[in-house]
Design a protein around this motif. Structure first.
Motif, PDB file in Angstrom:
ATOM      1  N   ALA A  16       0.859  -1.180   0.000  1.00 27.12           N
ATOM      2  CA  ALA A  16       0.000   0.000   0.000  1.00 27.12           C
ATOM      3  C   ALA A  16       0.892   1.226   0.000  1.00 27.12           C
ATOM      4  O   ALA A  16       2.081   1.168   0.273  1.00 27.12           O
ATOM      5  N   CYS A  17       0.285   2.375  -0.321  1.00 26.58           N
ATOM      6  CA  CYS A  17       1.052   3.606  -0.349  1.00 26.58           C
ATOM      7  C   CYS A  17       1.234   4.108   1.071  1.00 26.58           C
ATOM      8  O   CYS A  17       0.272   4.421   1.759  1.00 26.58           O
ATOM      9  N   GLY A  18       2.467   4.161   1.553  1.00 19.65           N
ATOM     10  CA  GLY A  18       2.740   4.599   2.910  1.00 19.65           C
ATOM     11  C   GLY A  18       2.674   6.099   3.032  1.00 19.65           C
ATOM     12  O   GLY A  18       2.340   6.815   2.105  1.00 19.65           O
ATOM     13  N   SER A  19       3.033   6.600   4.223  1.00 22.22           N
ATOM     14  CA  SER A  19       2.871   8.017   4.509  1.00 22.22           C
ATOM     15  C   SER A  19       4.143   8.811   4.291  1.00 22.22           C
ATOM     16  O   SER A  19       4.122  10.031   4.353  1.00 22.22           O
ATOM     17  N   ASP A  20       5.279   8.154   4.025  1.00 21.34           N
ATOM     18  CA  ASP A  20       6.522   8.887   3.849  1.00 21.34           C
ATOM     19  C   ASP A  20       6.508   9.705   2.557  1.00 21.34           C
ATOM     20  O   ASP A  20       5.993   9.267   1.530  1.00 21.34           O
ATOM     21  N   ILE A  21       7.104  10.892   2.633  1.00 19.02           N
ATOM     22  CA  ILE A  21       7.261  11.753   1.467  1.00 19.02           C
ATOM     23  C   ILE A  21       8.733  11.732   1.101  1.00 19.02           C
ATOM     24  O   ILE A  21       9.596  12.100   1.898  1.00 19.02           O
ATOM     25  N   VAL A  22       9.037  11.273  -0.100  1.00 18.86           N
ATOM     26  CA  VAL A  22      10.416  11.059  -0.511  1.00 18.86           C
ATOM     27  C   VAL A  22      10.909  12.266  -1.300  1.00 18.86           C
ATOM     28  O   VAL A  22      10.264  12.717  -2.241  1.00 18.86           O
ATOM     29  N   VAL A  23      12.072  12.795  -0.900  1.00 22.25           N
ATOM     30  CA  VAL A  23      12.696  13.896  -1.628  1.00 22.25           C
ATOM     31  C   VAL A  23      14.065  13.444  -2.109  1.00 22.25           C
ATOM     32  O   VAL A  23      14.669  12.527  -1.566  1.00 22.25           O
ATOM     33  N   LEU A  24      14.548  14.082  -3.142  1.00 21.51           N
ATOM     34  CA  LEU A  24      15.932  13.874  -3.550  1.00 21.51           C
ATOM     35  C   LEU A  24      16.816  14.703  -2.645  1.00 21.51           C
ATOM     36  O   LEU A  24      16.512  15.858  -2.362  1.00 21.51           O
ATOM     37  N   ALA A  25      17.906  14.135  -2.180  1.00 22.46           N
ATOM     38  CA  ALA A  25      18.786  14.871  -1.278  1.00 22.46           C
ATOM     39  C   ALA A  25      19.187  16.193  -1.931  1.00 22.46           C
ATOM     40  O   ALA A  25      19.880  16.210  -2.940  1.00 22.46           O
ATOM     41  N   PRO A  26      18.725  17.324  -1.401  1.00 26.91           N
ATOM     42  CA  PRO A  26      18.940  18.591  -2.095  1.00 26.91           C
ATOM     43  C   PRO A  26      20.369  19.098  -1.950  1.00 26.91           C
ATOM     44  O   PRO A  26      20.961  19.049  -0.882  1.00 26.91           O
ATOM     45  N   ASP A  27      20.935  19.552  -3.064  1.00 24.80           N
ATOM     46  CA  ASP A  27      22.234  20.222  -3.003  1.00 24.80           C
ATOM     47  C   ASP A  27      22.069  21.726  -3.190  1.00 24.80           C
ATOM     48  O   ASP A  27      23.041  22.466  -3.291  1.00 24.80           O
ATOM     49  N   GLY A  28      20.814  22.167  -3.253  1.00 26.08           N
ATOM     50  CA  GLY A  28      20.450  23.578  -3.346  1.00 26.08           C
ATOM     51  C   GLY A  28      18.997  23.715  -2.948  1.00 26.08           C
ATOM     52  O   GLY A  28      18.371  22.738  -2.524  1.00 26.08           O
ATOM     53  N   PRO A  29      18.410  24.902  -3.063  1.00 26.84           N
ATOM     54  CA  PRO A  29      17.012  25.078  -2.662  1.00 26.84           C
ATOM     55  C   PRO A  29      16.069  24.223  -3.503  1.00 26.84           C
ATOM     56  O   PRO A  29      16.122  24.250  -4.728  1.00 26.84           O
ATOM     57  N   GLN A  30      15.239  23.432  -2.840  1.00 24.00           N
ATOM     58  CA  GLN A  30      14.233  22.622  -3.530  1.00 24.00           C
ATOM     59  C   GLN A  30      12.927  22.717  -2.750  1.00 24.00           C
ATOM     60  O   GLN A  30      12.921  22.733  -1.523  1.00 24.00           O
ATOM     61  N   THR A  31      11.831  22.769  -3.482  1.00 20.33           N
ATOM     62  CA  THR A  31      10.517  23.025  -2.884  1.00 20.33           C
ATOM     63  C   THR A  31       9.558  21.876  -3.149  1.00 20.33           C
ATOM     64  O   THR A  31       9.498  21.354  -4.270  1.00 20.33           O
ATOM     65  N   ILE A  32       8.813  21.504  -2.119  1.00 21.96           N
ATOM     66  CA  ILE A  32       7.762  20.489  -2.221  1.00 21.96           C
ATOM     67  C   ILE A  32       6.445  21.180  -1.894  1.00 21.96           C
ATOM     68  O   ILE A  32       6.323  21.853  -0.866  1.00 21.96           O
ATOM     69  N   THR A  33       5.448  21.014  -2.767  1.00 23.71           N
ATOM     70  CA  THR A  33       4.173  21.717  -2.606  1.00 23.71           C
ATOM     71  C   THR A  33       3.021  20.716  -2.480  1.00 23.71           C
ATOM     72  O   THR A  33       2.973  19.723  -3.198  1.00 23.71           O
ATOM     73  N   PHE A  34       2.097  21.021  -1.579  1.00 18.08           N
ATOM     74  CA  PHE A  34       0.903  20.213  -1.326  1.00 18.08           C
ATOM     75  C   PHE A  34      -0.317  21.115  -1.448  1.00 18.08           C
ATOM     76  O   PHE A  34      -0.321  22.228  -0.913  1.00 18.08           O
ATOM     77  N   ASP A  35      -1.370  20.615  -2.114  1.00 12.06           N
ATOM     78  CA  ASP A  35      -2.597  21.410  -2.203  1.00 12.06           C
ATOM     79  C   ASP A  35      -3.832  20.671  -1.689  1.00 12.06           C
ATOM     80  O   ASP A  35      -4.914  21.247  -1.605  1.00 12.06           O
ATOM     81  N   PHE A  36      -3.703  19.390  -1.344  1.00 11.05           N
ATOM     82  CA  PHE A  36      -4.740  18.580  -0.716  1.00 11.05           C
ATOM     83  C   PHE A  36      -5.969  18.332  -1.596  1.00 11.05           C
ATOM     84  O   PHE A  36      -6.973  17.798  -1.114  1.00 11.05           O
ATOM     85  N   ASP A  37      -5.905  18.700  -2.869  1.00 10.18           N
ATOM     86  CA  ASP A  37      -7.031  18.416  -3.758  1.00 10.18           C
ATOM     87  C   ASP A  37      -7.218  16.917  -3.959  1.00 10.18           C
ATOM     88  O   ASP A  37      -8.337  16.459  -4.225  1.00 10.18           O
ATOM     89  N   THR A  38      -6.124  16.157  -3.849  1.00  5.71           N
ATOM     90  CA  THR A  38      -6.210  14.712  -4.061  1.00  5.71           C
ATOM     91  C   THR A  38      -6.106  13.922  -2.765  1.00  5.71           C
ATOM     92  O   THR A  38      -5.863  12.720  -2.786  1.00  5.71           O
TER      93      THR A  38
END
Length: 233
Positions: A16-38
């Motif tokens: 099943a789809c777990g709750s962890d949010i996976v990011v690429l290890a950032p080497d500079g500014p990186q942004t993750i956005t959530f809008d809760f529509d889904t």
């Protein structure tokens, strides 16, 4: 300055789809956005600083609901009656993919909906200016331990070792009766951004919530949340 948008990726857990949010290890500014529509998109609702053996009188509720002024879009709704004069209502999510034991900074840019006007009277404090928004982190899951949160979020208008105050629930121009909702955008600055060290497995928990000194009901919709992470200089 524009930052690249990271995709949200679910970790497979027991098929099943777990709750962890996976990011690429950032080497500079990186942004993750959530809008809760889904849906919840990896975030969970939680509460602390209240007696769990008498939770019914706090009227706690949460979930994905249509936004007050736009039924075509959803937000993450949280509500509670602050009978303890110290209720903390928060969203939390676990992020993975950082370099282990590495120092980072995190900033949040979010839009909320509130029904709390300015200069309004309330028991214990004002429904807007006495309800403080906080942005925090933890190496292990933040949760209520006995009565209080298990990490140092501070108390009401004061931040703690793991959380900073980033705003309040006031929206100017709203009536004090709480009959109307409107939106506001809240952003961290260099003064209240988070600095954290990733855990040994490259993970970190973020949480965003309201720390209330108003002895009444607080309703909040989290519309959009953007978190920008980068290695600390």
């Amino acid at each position: 300055m524009k930052y690249p948008l990271l995709s949200l990726v679910c970790i497979s857990l027991l098929s099943a789809c777990g709750s962890d949010i996976v990011v690429l290890a950032p080497d500079g500014p990186q942004t993750i956005t959530f809008d809760f529509d889904t849906g919840k998109q990896g975030w969970q609702a939680a509460y602390s600083d209240y007696p769990t053996d008498n939770a019914d009188i706090y009227e706690l509720s949460s979930g994905i609901l249509s936004l007050p002024d736009d039924t075509t879009h959803n937000g993450f709704f949280m509500s509670g009656m602050n009978r303890s004069d110290d209720l903390f209502m928060y969203l939390k999510a676990r992020f993975t993919g950082f370099e282990p034991l590495t120092r980072y900074t995190a900033n949040v840019d979010m839009t909320i909906y509130s029904n709390a006007g300015d200069d309004c009277f309330g028991v214990g404090g004002a429904p807007g200016s006495s309800v403080y928004l906080k942005f925090g982190y933890a190496e292990t899951e933040p949760k209520q331990d006995d009565y209080y949160l298990n990490v140092d979020k501070g108390n009401q208008s004061n931040g703690g070792a793991n959380a900073n105050v980033i705003g309040d629930m006031v929206i100017e121009g709203l009536p004090c009766e709480g009959t109307e909702f409107s939106s506001k955008t809240i952003k961290t600055t260099e003064e209240n951004q988070l600095e954290f060290t990733s855990a040994a497995d490259g993970s970190i928990w973020f949480f965003i919530g309201t720390d209330s000194g108003y002895e009444g009901r607080t309703d909040v919709y989290y519309d959009k949340i953007s978190i920008t992470v980068q290695p600390a200089i």
